[in-house]
Design a protein around this motif. Structure first.
Motif, PDB file in Angstrom:
ATOM      1  N   LEU A  58       0.710  -1.216   0.081  1.00 40.40           N
ATOM      2  CA  LEU A  58      -0.487   0.443   0.195  1.00 40.40           C
ATOM      3  C   LEU A  58       0.653   1.585   0.586  1.00 40.40           C
ATOM      4  CD1 LEU A  58      -3.087   1.479   0.140  1.00 40.40           C
ATOM      5  CD2 LEU A  58      -2.906   1.340   2.479  1.00 40.40           C
ATOM      6  N   VAL A  59       1.862   1.407   0.461  1.00 32.15           N
ATOM      7  CA  VAL A  59       2.835   2.217   1.096  1.00 32.15           C
ATOM      8  C   VAL A  59       3.294   2.866  -0.564  1.00 32.15           C
ATOM      9  CG1 VAL A  59       4.986   2.676   1.340  1.00 32.15           C
ATOM     10  CG2 VAL A  59       3.605   2.136   2.972  1.00 32.15           C
ATOM     11  N   MET A  60       4.067   1.645  -1.130  1.00 35.97           N
ATOM     12  CA  MET A  60       4.172   1.624  -2.475  1.00 35.97           C
ATOM     13  C   MET A  60       3.233   2.398  -3.628  1.00 35.97           C
ATOM     14  SD  MET A  60       7.302  -1.517  -3.569  1.00 35.97           S
ATOM     15  CE  MET A  60       5.612  -2.740  -2.467  1.00 35.97           C
ATOM     16  N   VAL A  61       1.926   1.510  -3.409  1.00 29.91           N
ATOM     17  CA  VAL A  61       0.768   2.403  -4.295  1.00 29.91           C
ATOM     18  C   VAL A  61       1.216   4.029  -4.242  1.00 29.91           C
ATOM     19  CG1 VAL A  61      -1.366   1.803  -4.818  1.00 29.91           C
ATOM     20  CG2 VAL A  61       0.029  -0.137  -4.249  1.00 29.91           C
ATOM     21  N   ILE A  62       0.835   4.280  -2.762  1.00 30.46           N
ATOM     22  CA  ILE A  62       0.425   5.307  -2.285  1.00 30.46           C
ATOM     23  C   ILE A  62       1.952   6.708  -2.680  1.00 30.46           C
ATOM     24  CG2 ILE A  62       0.273   7.360  -0.768  1.00 30.46           C
ATOM     25  CD1 ILE A  62      -1.221   5.378   0.354  1.00 30.46           C
ATOM     26  N   THR A  63       2.946   6.126  -3.234  1.00 29.48           N
ATOM     27  CA  THR A  63       3.826   7.195  -3.346  1.00 29.48           C
ATOM     28  C   THR A  63       3.958   6.903  -4.044  1.00 29.48           C
ATOM     29  OG1 THR A  63       5.588   5.228  -2.633  1.00 29.48           O
ATOM     30  CG2 THR A  63       5.252   6.652  -0.515  1.00 29.48           C
ATOM     31  N   GLY A  64       4.362   5.491  -4.962  1.00 33.81           N
ATOM     32  CA  GLY A  64       4.167   5.863  -6.445  1.00 33.81           C
ATOM     33  C   GLY A  64       3.401   6.634  -7.036  1.00 33.81           C
ATOM     34  N   ILE A  65       2.232   6.606  -7.290  1.00 30.80           N
ATOM     35  CA  ILE A  65       1.379   7.169  -7.393  1.00 30.80           C
ATOM     36  C   ILE A  65       1.712   9.392  -7.367  1.00 30.80           C
ATOM     37  CG2 ILE A  65      -0.996   8.548  -7.359  1.00 30.80           C
ATOM     38  CD1 ILE A  65      -1.958   5.534  -6.740  1.00 30.80           C
ATOM     39  N   ARG A  66       1.926   9.088  -6.337  1.00 24.38           N
ATOM     40  CA  ARG A  66       2.520  10.683  -5.876  1.00 24.38           C
ATOM     41  C   ARG A  66       3.597  11.027  -6.762  1.00 24.38           C
ATOM     42  NH1 ARG A  66       1.696  15.672  -6.506  1.00 24.38           N
ATOM     43  NH2 ARG A  66       3.232  16.744  -4.717  1.00 24.38           N
ATOM     44  N   MET A  67       4.645  10.282  -6.652  1.00 27.32           N
ATOM     45  CA  MET A  67       6.281  10.200  -7.181  1.00 27.32           C
ATOM     46  C   MET A  67       5.619  10.698  -9.077  1.00 27.32           C
ATOM     47  SD  MET A  67       8.909   8.227  -6.156  1.00 27.32           S
ATOM     48  CE  MET A  67       8.265   6.604  -5.890  1.00 27.32           C
ATOM     49  N   SER A  68       4.552   9.887  -9.791  1.00 25.65           N
ATOM     50  CA  SER A  68       4.839   9.977 -11.254  1.00 25.65           C
ATOM     51  C   SER A  68       3.539  11.033 -11.421  1.00 25.65           C
ATOM     52  CB  SER A  68       3.487   8.914 -11.711  1.00 25.65           C
ATOM     53  OG  SER A  68       1.919   9.335 -10.827  1.00 25.65           O
ATOM     54  N   TYR A  69       3.491  11.583 -10.102  1.00 24.10           N
ATOM     55  CA  TYR A  69       2.985  12.960 -10.522  1.00 24.10           C
ATOM     56  C   TYR A  69       3.477  14.477 -10.069  1.00 24.10           C
ATOM     57  CZ  TYR A  69      -2.673  12.469 -10.406  1.00 24.10           C
ATOM     58  OH  TYR A  69      -4.061  12.131 -11.619  1.00 24.10           O
ATOM     59  N   TYR A  71       6.637  14.080 -11.414  1.00 24.35           N
ATOM     60  CA  TYR A  71       7.457  13.309 -12.750  1.00 24.35           C
ATOM     61  C   TYR A  71       6.175  13.923 -13.858  1.00 24.35           C
ATOM     62  CZ  TYR A  71      11.043  11.038 -11.229  1.00 24.35           C
ATOM     63  OH  TYR A  71      12.219  11.155 -10.332  1.00 24.35           O
ATOM     64  N   ILE A  72       5.424  14.430 -13.626  1.00 27.13           N
ATOM     65  CA  ILE A  72       4.328  14.760 -14.464  1.00 27.13           C
ATOM     66  C   ILE A  72       3.054  13.839 -15.628  1.00 27.13           C
ATOM     67  CG2 ILE A  72       3.393  16.834 -15.770  1.00 27.13           C
ATOM     68  CD1 ILE A  72       5.917  18.354 -14.698  1.00 27.13           C
ATOM     69  N   ILE A  73       3.717  12.740 -14.376  1.00 30.72           N
ATOM     70  CA  ILE A  73       2.958  11.499 -15.549  1.00 30.72           C
ATOM     71  C   ILE A  73       1.502  11.869 -14.307  1.00 30.72           C
ATOM     72  CG2 ILE A  73       2.361   9.270 -15.725  1.00 30.72           C
ATOM     73  CD1 ILE A  73       5.395  10.651 -17.367  1.00 30.72           C
ATOM     74  N   LYS A  74       0.219  12.022 -14.706  1.00 32.80           N
ATOM     75  CA  LYS A  74      -0.823  12.227 -14.637  1.00 32.80           C
ATOM     76  C   LYS A  74      -1.818  11.240 -15.132  1.00 32.80           C
ATOM     77  CE  LYS A  74      -1.628  16.824 -13.701  1.00 32.80           C
ATOM     78  NZ  LYS A  74       0.412  16.932 -12.682  1.00 32.80           N
ATOM     79  N   ILE A  75      -3.185  10.622 -14.161  1.00 29.21           N
ATOM     80  CA  ILE A  75      -3.587   9.190 -14.634  1.00 29.21           C
ATOM     81  C   ILE A  75      -3.756   8.832 -16.326  1.00 29.21           C
ATOM     82  CG2 ILE A  75      -5.988  10.207 -13.404  1.00 29.21           C
ATOM     83  CD1 ILE A  75      -6.490   7.601 -12.509  1.00 29.21           C
ATOM     84  N   SER A  76      -3.787  10.602 -16.936  1.00 33.36           N
ATOM     85  CA  SER A  76      -4.733  10.051 -17.894  1.00 33.36           C
ATOM     86  C   SER A  76      -3.568  10.590 -19.522  1.00 33.36           C
ATOM     87  CB  SER A  76      -5.214  12.529 -18.452  1.00 33.36           C
ATOM     88  OG  SER A  76      -4.024  12.961 -18.063  1.00 33.36           O
TER      89      SER A  76
END
Length: 150
Positions: A58-69, A71-76
């Motif tokens: 769960l920590v990896m999912v949350i931190t991974g999503i935040r880090m992708s944002y 890096y300007i890699i949004k869900i879209s």
């Protein structure tokens, strides 16, 4: 400390717990289970490990999503594969989805039957080795972010 660095530290701690636990399961516990034909060791490890393994995931999912944002890699942009970091994020998400599918299969199909039927041990072994391999692949993919992606 910069937010990205702090997120990366938590992400790596989560990965250490997740990948390390699966390596121990694959290389230490699983051979013992096969040697002794004792699935109880598998269930014992699983009940202890999931208390720290699932929160680590769960920590990896949350931190991974935040880090992708960051890096300007949004869900879209997920699954566009248009730039090197998008490719890493998208491939890691595909790996994560595959792990979730293996986990659901194990939880609802394999493990309940394994309790009473040792003939399901090869299928459980396949699940364990697949999740371990995919987890290591995710670790390797994540390392490419340091070099700008793939």
């Amino acid at each position: 400390m910069h937010e990205l660095h702090l997120l990366l530290i938590f992400h790596l701690i989560g990965a250490t717990i997740w990948v390390g636990g699966h390596i121990i399961l694959s290389l230490v516990i699983l051979p013992q289970v096969w040697k002794e034909k004792s699935v109880e060791k598998l269930f014992s490890f699983e009940s202890k490990y999931e208390r720290i393994g699932l929160p680590a995931l769960l920590v990896m999912v949350i931190t991974g999503i935040r880090m992708s944002y960051i890096y300007i890699i949004k869900i879209s942009n997920w699954f566009n594969f248009e730039n090197p970091i998008e490719r890493v994020v998208s491939l890691k998400l595909i790996c994560l989805a595959t792990i979730v599918l293996f986990a659901l299969s194990a939880q609802f199909y394999v493990l309940p039957r394994l309790k009473t039927d040792n003939t399901k041990l090869p299928l459980m072994t396949f699940h364990i080795i697949a999740v371990t391999t995919i987890s290591i692949l995710m670790l390797i993919l994540g390392s490419f972010v340091r070099y700008g992606g793939i």
